[in-house]
Design an enzyme around this catalytic site. Structure first.
Site: not given
Length: 421
Positions: A230, A110, A253, A224
């Site tokens: 999504q 995040h 990440v 992300g």
């Protein structure tokens, strides 16, 4: 970005757009992202969002009120839509407002999104991080009450990464009339892969993303790539329903051992974590197989007479007893036939099959090589962008991961995961 609890993988609470683009009763919306009455979570699930949370796993910080610590301005934590509007009026900059949507339990993944947002809008831009556990995304058997609430730590991480404010509304603030009767439906793409495993999940995700886009009114929304389906659905909704926002995908990440960062990694025991590494290893095995086959294909294409010349060379070398060189020539000759989706799937599945024999074992939900435009399986002659995606369970923890791939020259119609919309 999707921030899951132990047994589910809820999608983000976040993306942004200005008012005037939401789906409402009587509004005509295109296929693929339509408005419909009543889908997704049950009344009981929705109501439980207002109940005190049940005990969280050991080591999870308990829910807290906004922290009062020296040097922390109270206006950096905003619990109401009106407060967010006031903050935007004071600090917003036309064309330089960004949002990062989360469900809390923030981690370095995040922080990467927040830093990317800050870099795009500049030092004087306005970056909103939303923290909202969306009850519409939780289906039957997915325990909303167990989702970790770590607002104090979330606030510290978000502000440290460059957020202007953290918008942490209550359920009543986001859904003032109770469960919304009109919702966004994800269409056919929302019924595949994650949607097949979790019916109604993407409807709830898109509904809250649409609401948060209106409430935060951003120019840019960052998500992300780890939650690739999504991300694709949000892009489709923004395009189909004309939201005035640019959707930006940010690369997954990973931890040092390759495991994709996720709030649910905390639930893995040491043994389970070793098994879980098979997800990323499988994806990288598929990627390596494709790279090797593409290199052989390039060598074959570089020969004056292409693959036919390579076959003739292989036969000549065999007659001379040059077995190793002949085998290499045969590989070059067959590159065009061997490369492709089938070889990539086979390489990835071999890793997952081995992990299924491990202790503890990996239980595969799906392995798919899909077109990022609609998340349908690609054909054997596919050229252009693709997503190799996997979902599996290790112990009681369900994990997802994916990696973007490119087969041959990219197709202009096929979007790149990291591209903006």
């Amino acid at each position: 970005m999707s921030l899951p609890a132990r047994d589910h993988d809820p999608a983000p609470a976040g993306a942004s757009a200005s008012a005037g683009a939401s789906a409402s009763a009587g509004t005509s919306t295109p296929a693929g992202a339509s408005a419909s009455a009543g889908t997704s979570a049950s009344a009981g699930t929705f109501a439980s969002a207002r109940a005190p949370a049940s005990p969280t796993p050991p080591g999870t910080p308990a829910p807290t009120e906004p922290p009062a610590r020296p040097g922390l301005r109270p206006d950096r934590l905003v619990p109401t839509a009106q407060g967010l509007r006031d903050a935007a009026a004071r600090h917003g900059a036309p064309g330089r407002n960004a949002v990062v949507m989360t469900m809390g339990a923030l981690h370095e993944g995040h922080a990467t999104l927040i830093r990317a947002a800050r870099a795009r809008v500049g030092e004087d831009g306005f970056v909103v991080v939303t923290v909202f556990v969306n009850p519409l995304q939780f289906g039957a058997g997915e325990d909303l009450d167990r989702y970790p609430r770590t607002l104090d730590a979330d606030l510290e991480l978000a502000l440290g990464a460059g957020a202007s404010v953290v918008f942490a509304p209550s359920v009543d603030e986001v859904y003032p009339g109770g469960e919304p009767q009109v919702r966004i439906t994800a269409g056919p793409m929302g019924e595949r892969l994650e949607g097949a495993s979790r019916p109604g999940h993407f409807d709830g995700m898109l509904t809250v993303v649409a609401k948060l886009l209106h409430l935060t009114a951003p120019d840019l929304a960052f998500f992300g790539q780890k939650d690739a389906q999504q991300l694709a659905l949000i892009r489709r909704m923004v395009r189909d329903l004309n939201f005035p926002v640019e959707v930006v995908g940010v690369e997954t990440v990973r931890e040092e051992d390759g495991l994709a960062l996720s709030s649910r990694n905390r639930y893995l025991s040491a043994g389970e974590r070793r098994t879980a590494l098979a997800l990323s290893r499988a994806l990288f095995a598929g990627q390596e197989r494709l790279a090797a086959q593409e290199a052989l294909r390039a060598r074959a294409d570089a020969l004056p007479n292409g693959r036919d010349r390579a076959e003739n060379r292989a036969e000549a070398l065999s007659r001379l007893g040059e077995a190793r060189a002949a085998a290499d020539a045969h590989a070059v000759a067959q590159a065009a036939e061997c490369a492709g989706p089938g070889a990539v799937r086979a390489a990835a599945r071999a890793v997952l099959d081995e992990a299924a024999k491990a202790e503890p074992p990996l239980t595969l939900d799906y392995l798919a090589l899909v077109d990022p435009a609609d998340f349908t399986e690609v054909t054997d002659d596919h050229a252009g962008q693709a997503v190799l995606a996997v979902a599996a369970r290790v112990g009681s923890t369900r994990l997802i991961d994916n990696i973007p791939l490119s087969f041959g020259p990219p197709s202009p119609e096929s979007p790149t995961l990291g591209a903006a919309t």
